[in-house]
Scaffold this motif. Sequence first.
Motif, PDB file in Angstrom:
ATOM      1  N   ASN A 283       0.845  -1.198   0.000  1.00 30.46           N
ATOM      2  CA  ASN A 283       0.000   0.000   0.000  1.00 30.46           C
ATOM      3  C   ASN A 283       0.877   1.244   0.000  1.00 30.46           C
ATOM      4  O   ASN A 283       2.053   1.192   0.388  1.00 30.46           O
ATOM      5  CB  ASN A 283      -0.893   0.033   1.245  1.00 30.46           C
ATOM      6  CG  ASN A 283      -2.112  -0.850   1.121  1.00 30.46           C
ATOM      7  OD1 ASN A 283      -2.257  -1.598   0.161  1.00 30.46           O
ATOM      8  ND2 ASN A 283      -2.989  -0.779   2.102  1.00 30.46           N
ATOM      9  N   THR A 286      -2.121   5.978   1.826  1.00 35.42           N
ATOM     10  CA  THR A 286      -3.519   5.661   2.114  1.00 35.42           C
ATOM     11  C   THR A 286      -4.244   6.775   2.866  1.00 35.42           C
ATOM     12  O   THR A 286      -5.472   6.741   2.994  1.00 35.42           O
ATOM     13  CB  THR A 286      -3.625   4.353   2.927  1.00 35.42           C
ATOM     14  OG1 THR A 286      -2.837   4.479   4.115  1.00 35.42           O
ATOM     15  CG2 THR A 286      -3.131   3.174   2.102  1.00 35.42           C
ATOM     16  N   PHE A 300      -4.599   1.313  -1.997  1.00 33.49           N
ATOM     17  CA  PHE A 300      -4.972   0.279  -1.018  1.00 33.49           C
ATOM     18  C   PHE A 300      -4.874  -1.082  -1.714  1.00 33.49           C
ATOM     19  O   PHE A 300      -5.828  -1.860  -1.735  1.00 33.49           O
ATOM     20  CB  PHE A 300      -6.402   0.501  -0.529  1.00 33.49           C
ATOM     21  CG  PHE A 300      -6.557   1.598   0.488  1.00 33.49           C
ATOM     22  CD1 PHE A 300      -6.456   1.334   1.850  1.00 33.49           C
ATOM     23  CD2 PHE A 300      -6.814   2.899   0.090  1.00 33.49           C
ATOM     24  CE1 PHE A 300      -6.613   2.344   2.791  1.00 33.49           C
ATOM     25  CE2 PHE A 300      -6.981   3.917   1.012  1.00 33.49           C
ATOM     26  CZ  PHE A 300      -6.873   3.644   2.371  1.00 33.49           C
ATOM     27  N   GLU A 303      -5.714  -4.407   0.295  1.00 35.25           N
ATOM     28  CA  GLU A 303      -7.149  -4.663   0.432  1.00 35.25           C
ATOM     29  C   GLU A 303      -7.740  -5.157  -0.881  1.00 35.25           C
ATOM     30  O   GLU A 303      -8.580  -6.072  -0.894  1.00 35.25           O
ATOM     31  CB  GLU A 303      -7.870  -3.385   0.880  1.00 35.25           C
ATOM     32  CG  GLU A 303      -7.662  -3.017   2.332  1.00 35.25           C
ATOM     33  CD  GLU A 303      -6.240  -2.601   2.656  1.00 35.25           C
ATOM     34  OE1 GLU A 303      -5.809  -2.813   3.809  1.00 35.25           O
ATOM     35  OE2 GLU A 303      -5.545  -2.067   1.761  1.00 35.25           O
ATOM     36  N   TYR A 315     -12.378   0.343   0.958  1.00 31.40           N
ATOM     37  CA  TYR A 315     -11.044  -0.060   1.416  1.00 31.40           C
ATOM     38  C   TYR A 315     -10.577   0.656   2.680  1.00 31.40           C
ATOM     39  O   TYR A 315     -10.004   0.013   3.579  1.00 31.40           O
ATOM     40  CB  TYR A 315     -10.008   0.123   0.301  1.00 31.40           C
ATOM     41  CG  TYR A 315     -10.203  -0.786  -0.892  1.00 31.40           C
ATOM     42  CD1 TYR A 315     -11.013  -1.919  -0.827  1.00 31.40           C
ATOM     43  CD2 TYR A 315      -9.553  -0.515  -2.098  1.00 31.40           C
ATOM     44  CE1 TYR A 315     -11.190  -2.746  -1.924  1.00 31.40           C
ATOM     45  CE2 TYR A 315      -9.724  -1.342  -3.208  1.00 31.40           C
ATOM     46  CZ  TYR A 315     -10.541  -2.451  -3.116  1.00 31.40           C
ATOM     47  OH  TYR A 315     -10.699  -3.259  -4.201  1.00 31.40           O
ATOM     48  N   PRO A 316     -10.763   1.980   2.794  1.00 31.07           N
ATOM     49  CA  PRO A 316     -10.296   2.642   4.028  1.00 31.07           C
ATOM     50  C   PRO A 316     -10.940   2.069   5.285  1.00 31.07           C
ATOM     51  O   PRO A 316     -10.322   2.077   6.361  1.00 31.07           O
ATOM     52  CB  PRO A 316     -10.714   4.104   3.813  1.00 31.07           C
ATOM     53  CG  PRO A 316     -10.742   4.270   2.332  1.00 31.07           C
ATOM     54  CD  PRO A 316     -11.275   2.951   1.819  1.00 31.07           C
ATOM     55  N   ASN A 319      -9.545  -1.582   5.997  1.00 25.63           N
ATOM     56  CA  ASN A 319      -8.096  -1.529   6.194  1.00 25.63           C
ATOM     57  C   ASN A 319      -7.697  -1.901   7.625  1.00 25.63           C
ATOM     58  O   ASN A 319      -6.775  -2.692   7.848  1.00 25.63           O
ATOM     59  CB  ASN A 319      -7.606  -0.124   5.827  1.00 25.63           C
ATOM     60  CG  ASN A 319      -6.155   0.134   6.208  1.00 25.63           C
ATOM     61  OD1 ASN A 319      -5.900   0.621   7.297  1.00 25.63           O
ATOM     62  ND2 ASN A 319      -5.243  -0.179   5.315  1.00 25.63           N
ATOM     63  N   LYS A 323      -5.369  -5.031   8.969  1.00 23.32           N
ATOM     64  CA  LYS A 323      -4.137  -4.767   9.732  1.00 23.32           C
ATOM     65  C   LYS A 323      -4.157  -5.478  11.088  1.00 23.32           C
ATOM     66  O   LYS A 323      -3.154  -6.064  11.509  1.00 23.32           O
ATOM     67  CB  LYS A 323      -3.959  -3.266   9.929  1.00 23.32           C
ATOM     68  CG  LYS A 323      -3.372  -2.540   8.740  1.00 23.32           C
ATOM     69  CD  LYS A 323      -3.093  -1.086   9.076  1.00 23.32           C
ATOM     70  CE  LYS A 323      -2.364  -0.387   7.927  1.00 23.32           C
ATOM     71  NZ  LYS A 323      -2.104   1.036   8.240  1.00 23.32           N
ATOM     72  N   TYR A 333       2.634  -6.526   6.952  1.00 27.47           N
ATOM     73  CA  TYR A 333       1.741  -5.699   6.149  1.00 27.47           C
ATOM     74  C   TYR A 333       2.585  -4.560   5.593  1.00 27.47           C
ATOM     75  O   TYR A 333       3.097  -3.727   6.345  1.00 27.47           O
ATOM     76  CB  TYR A 333       0.604  -5.168   7.026  1.00 27.47           C
ATOM     77  CG  TYR A 333      -0.476  -4.397   6.308  1.00 27.47           C
ATOM     78  CD1 TYR A 333      -1.698  -4.989   6.018  1.00 27.47           C
ATOM     79  CD2 TYR A 333      -0.278  -3.074   5.935  1.00 27.47           C
ATOM     80  CE1 TYR A 333      -2.706  -4.275   5.375  1.00 27.47           C
ATOM     81  CE2 TYR A 333      -1.275  -2.359   5.290  1.00 27.47           C
ATOM     82  CZ  TYR A 333      -2.485  -2.964   5.016  1.00 27.47           C
ATOM     83  OH  TYR A 333      -3.468  -2.252   4.383  1.00 27.47           O
ATOM     84  N   GLU A 335       3.465  -1.169   3.777  1.00 27.16           N
ATOM     85  CA  GLU A 335       2.822   0.101   3.477  1.00 27.16           C
ATOM     86  C   GLU A 335       3.842   1.231   3.494  1.00 27.16           C
ATOM     87  O   GLU A 335       4.688   1.294   4.392  1.00 27.16           O
ATOM     88  CB  GLU A 335       1.700   0.396   4.472  1.00 27.16           C
ATOM     89  CG  GLU A 335       0.935   1.665   4.161  1.00 27.16           C
ATOM     90  CD  GLU A 335      -0.355   1.787   4.937  1.00 27.16           C
ATOM     91  OE1 GLU A 335      -1.098   2.745   4.674  1.00 27.16           O
ATOM     92  OE2 GLU A 335      -0.632   0.922   5.803  1.00 27.16           O
TER      93      GLU A 335
END
Length: 360
Positions: A283, A286, A300, A303, A315-316, A319, A323, A333, A335
Motif C-alpha cells: 500500500n 492511504t 490500497f 485490500e 477499502y479505508p 483496512n 491490519k 503488512y 505500506e
Amino acid sequence: MAFPKFATPPPPSFHTVLKNRIHDYFESKGVRSTGNFRLYSKALFLVAGFLATYIHLVFFTPSTAWAIVECLLLGLFTSAIGFNIMHDGAHGSFSSKPWVNTLAASSLNFLGANTFMWKMKHNVIHHAYTNIDGIDDDLDAKPFLRLCETQKYYKMHRYQHLYFWLAYSLLYLFWIFFSDYKKYFTGKVGDIPLKKMKAKDHITFWGFKLLHIFLFVAFPIYMLGFEDWLIGFLVYTLFSGFVLSVVFQLAHTVEDTHFPVVNTQNNKVDDEWAIHQLKTTANFATRNRLACWFMGGLNFQVEHHLFPKISHIHYPRINKIIKNTCAEFNVSYIEYPQVRHAFVSHVSYLKDLSRPNSGH
C-alpha cells in the motif's frame, strides 16, 4: 502449463478468519460491498470531463499551449477512468447489477484496449499468482526492464533506473496497438492459453478497436491535420502510459515486496494464497485523500488483492480489520506513508536489479 498450488494451512487459516471478519463488518453495517452514490457520482464526473476535453480538443481547436495542457488532462481522465470505473467494473465490484459492471468494464474497450484480454491477464492470472515470474504477465517487460532477480540480465539493464520513465510512458501505446493483438493472435497471455473466445468476444474486440482508431486517430487527423494530431496524441498517450505504469508498479515492485519462486519438485508455493498476497503487495499514501480519489483505491492494493470483489470505496474502512488480523497472525503488512516514499523504493529496486546477480 500447470498452475502452481498454494499451501493449505491447518484451520482456522488466516484467510478464513479474515474473510469471516470482513463479511461480519458488512453484515453489521447493513451495506453492500459494491459501489454506491459516491462512486457513481465520481464516475459521471470523470466521463463528463473526458468527453468535454475530447470535444474541445477536436472540435474547437485551442491554442498550441492550451491544447497540450488539455492532452495532459485527457491523459489524467483516461487513467482515472481506468482506475475507478473500468477496474471495479471488471472485478464485478462497481455495482450489484451485472449489466452495470459490464458497462463500466467496457470503458476499457472504448479507450482502445480490450476487456476480455484484461480480465484474463489481470483477474485470472495476476490476482492469483502475483509476482511469480513466468506466470504473472505484469512482470514481463523484457528485454527493456528487469523486474525480478530470476529474469535474464541484459547490459542495458544497468541503466534501467534512469530510463524506466521512457519505457513506462510507452505502456498505453504498446497496450492498445501491440499487446492486445499479440494475445489475440497467439491465443495466450505469456505462456498461459486464453480461454476460448465466443463470437461476441471477437466482434467486441474488432468493433471497439476500429471505433477507437476512428475516434482517436482518423477523425482527429481529418479535423486537425496529421502533425497537430500526432503531437497531441503522443502527449496524451505517453502521459497516460506513465501514470498507469507508475501506479501499478508501486503496488508490487518495490524493495519490500517478495517474488516467490515455485518449488519445481511439487509445483507449490510455500505460503497460503492470502499470505502470498500480503508478501507480494504494498500500500502507499492511504491517508492522502486526493491520491485515494484519483487512483480508485489502488493505493490500497493489499485490500484490493485480498478482496477484489469489494469496491474500492470501502477499502479505508476494512483496512483496520486487515491490519489487526495481520498483527494477530504475525503477518507482515507492507505500506509506504506517501507516494514519494513508494516511488523512491521502486527506483531503488530497479537500481538494485540493474546489476548482474542482484536482487533483494
